[in-house]
Design an enzyme around this catalytic site. Structure first.
Site, PDB file in Angstrom:
ATOM      1  N   ARG A  10      43.774  34.188  34.385  1.00  0.00           N
ATOM      2  CA  ARG A  10      44.495  35.444  34.626  1.00  0.00           C
ATOM      3  C   ARG A  10      44.511  35.764  36.120  1.00  0.00           C
ATOM      4  NH1 ARG A  10      44.337  40.392  37.121  1.00  0.00           N
ATOM      5  NH2 ARG A  10      42.095  40.499  36.651  1.00  0.00           N
ATOM      6  N   ASP A  11      43.422  36.282  36.639  1.00  0.00           N
ATOM      7  CA  ASP A  11      43.407  36.658  38.051  1.00  0.00           C
ATOM      8  C   ASP A  11      43.516  35.440  38.956  1.00  0.00           C
ATOM      9  OD1 ASP A  11      43.389  38.467  40.096  1.00  0.00           O
ATOM     10  OD2 ASP A  11      41.244  38.859  40.057  1.00  0.00           O
ATOM     11  N   HIS A 202      33.203  42.291  40.029  1.00  0.00           N
ATOM     12  CA  HIS A 202      34.378  41.437  40.284  1.00  0.00           C
ATOM     13  C   HIS A 202      34.618  41.443  41.792  1.00  0.00           C
ATOM     14  CE1 HIS A 202      38.548  39.956  39.137  1.00  0.00           C
ATOM     15  NE2 HIS A 202      38.748  40.353  40.387  1.00  0.00           N
ATOM     16  N   HIS A 204      36.409  39.572  45.357  1.00  0.00           N
ATOM     17  CA  HIS A 204      37.334  38.659  46.017  1.00  0.00           C
ATOM     18  C   HIS A 204      36.698  38.224  47.333  1.00  0.00           C
ATOM     19  CE1 HIS A 204      41.249  39.870  43.727  1.00  0.00           C
ATOM     20  NE2 HIS A 204      40.221  39.732  42.923  1.00  0.00           N
ATOM     21  N   CYS A 235      44.790  39.661  44.169  1.00  0.00           N
ATOM     22  CA  CYS A 235      45.574  40.761  43.604  1.00  0.00           C
ATOM     23  C   CYS A 235      46.975  40.789  44.195  1.00  0.00           C
ATOM     24  CB  CYS A 235      44.862  42.092  43.881  1.00  0.00           C
ATOM     25  SG  CYS A 235      45.787  43.524  43.303  1.00  0.00           S
ATOM     26  N   ASN A 244      39.670  34.921  44.374  1.00  0.00           N
ATOM     27  CA  ASN A 244      38.450  35.412  43.742  1.00  0.00           C
ATOM     28  C   ASN A 244      37.254  34.609  44.236  1.00  0.00           C
ATOM     29  OD1 ASN A 244      39.335  37.259  41.283  1.00  0.00           O
ATOM     30  ND2 ASN A 244      40.779  35.565  41.400  1.00  0.00           N
TER      31      ASN A 244
END
Length: 296
Positions: A10-11, A202, A204, A235, A244
């Site tokens: 996903r990310d 979470h 980055h 993002c 990430n």
């Protein structure tokens, strides 16, 4: 043990220029599971015109085999996305609320108060059909639009969200501005505020502090870390956001406290790089490749 939430499907993909096929996304998820990941963010239910990489969210979930030991997560930004997610077999909803009015309005059309209220409604929506839901507070360490975020606001949001009884609360450094000392203080404060609810993080790696931040968060009481194979992603709504934090880097830094196979994650990172036609990858994967070249 510290739990990994593998977010590469996903990310990890949503900000990459190359759009993977549904079959390749399923193969990526299979590789992550084979490496030991047992909780995976597999899709987001967002506007496909804005995030075309996630246009096949329903197809990805439909193609995944049902594994009793594996939990899948679908990210949602609002009730409309939640409705789409709940029409699939995804196990868990990941709701996002923003700690910045400016970012929330730009990204979701919701200010802080409205996004907290939305989260409560989506949790009830999920609970009504027997699904779990958790909440991530995005831009918890800084906003690309309005700058610094008051930690007290984040703690207050966490307290307000606990009332809805989500599965967990997560703190996201959406644009990679956090430093380890800031992470330690905020994670410790949120852990105390939401106890006994677990806290997830979470990060980055925009400024190269992602792994250090993950280690600091675990030391402060976080029990789950989001990470992405190969350090892919970022993002799409946050200008300048890098990838990430890499799953293999975090697992190595935690020195056996995360039940995953680092070599298998590195091999998956190489495979994913080839699919995405990219060369940048994680520090651990570079070291792994170098070691393999010396033994050939």
């Amino acid at each position: 043990m510290i739990e990994l939430v593998e977010v590469s499907a996903r990310d990890g993909l949503q900000n990459e220029k190359t759009i993977l096929s549904t079959a390749d996304k399923v193969a990526l998820i299979d590789k992550a599971v084979a490496a030991g990941a047992r909780r995976l963010e597999v899709a987001s239910f967002v506007n496909p015109k804005l995030v075309p990489q996630m246009a096949d969210a329903e197809a990805v979930i439909a193609a995944l085999p049902k594994r009793a030991e594996v939990r899948t997560i679908g990210l949602v930004l609002n009730e409309r996305g939640a409705g789409r997610a709940l029409a699939t077999a995804v196990d868990e909803l990941g709701i996002v609320v923003a700690a910045s009015d400016a970012f929330g309005l730009a990204n979701q059309g919701l200010d802080v108060d409205a996004s907290v209220a939305m989260a409560g409604r989506v949790i009830e929506q999920a609970r009504a059909v027997g699904r779990d839901a958790q909440v991530t507070i995005s831009v918890a360490f800084g906003c690309p639009l309005s700058g610094a975020v008051d930690p007290a606001r984040v703690v207050d949001m966490a307290r307000r969200l606990v009332v809805f009884d989500p599965l967990e609360i997560a703190l996201a450094d959406t644009v990679g501005v956090a430093r380890p000392d800031e992470v330690s203080r905020l994670v410790a404060a949120v852990v105390e505020a939401v106890r006994p609810l677990p806290v997830r993080v979470h990060f980055h790696d925009t400024r190269g502090t992602g792994v250090a931040n993950a280690v600091a968060a675990v030391a402060a009481g976080a029990v789950t870390v989001d990470a992405s194979i190969g350090g892919t992603g970022g993002c799409p709504f946050a200008p300048g956001a890098a990838g990430n934090v890499a799953s293999e880097d975090v697992a190595y830094a935690l020195n056996g406290r995360m039940a995953v196979d680092v070599d298998a994650l590195c091999a998956a990172a190489v495979w994913l790089n080839e699919k995405l036609e990219r060369t940048r990858t994680s520090a651990m994967t570079r070291a792994w490749l170098s070691a393999r070249e010396k033994t050939v």
